[in-house]
Motif scaffolding. Structure first.
Motif: not given
Length: 128
Positions: A28-35, A53-56, A109-113
């Motif tokens: 959800a955070l990735v989606t929000a940040v990329l939007a 996001l780095t830690g995750h 990066l999180v999405r690619a991983l």
């Protein structure tokens, strides 16, 4: 309140590999940040998001590394995982900055991983 803390030494990432991260809030955070199109946050807020996001990303990368290591040497998914992991290591070696650009790069990066992790955890394709 004590000023002591315990440092966990886990150089092989075994603890992270055995404890899958809670994926839904980070997706959800990735989606929000990329939007974001024109966010107006304080630089410290961008930095905090990038740190989350780095830690995750590190936890997911450890999970990808663990699954890739378990594959047979002739499984091409392992080679693709190594490429993604090298890129993740390169990006994560840079300190996060207080910018939307940095937070969005960490989100990508999180999405690619996660994409690579999904490929590693699905059944191997049948060979004929």
């Amino acid at each position: 309140m004590s000023n002591t803390r315990t440092v966990l030494h886990d150089p092989d990432g075994l603890i992270e590999a055995k404890l899958p991260p809670d994926r839904a809030p980070y997706e959800a955070l990735v989606t929000a940040v990329l939007a974001w199109t024109d966010p107006d946050l304080d630089p410290h807020d961008y930095e905090q998001i990038a740190l989350q996001l780095t830690g995750h990303a590190r936890a997911v990368a450890a999970n990808v590394r663990h699954h890739a290591a378990a594959l047979p040497k002739n499984d091409g998914r392992g080679a693709l995982a190594e490429i993604v992991l090298r890129e993740a290591d390169r990006r994560l070696s840079l300190p996060p900055t207080g910018t939307a650009h940095c937070a969005q790069n960490r989100a990508r990066l999180v999405r690619a991983l996660y994409t690579r992790l999904d490929r590693l955890t699905e059944p191997a394709p049948a060979t004929t």
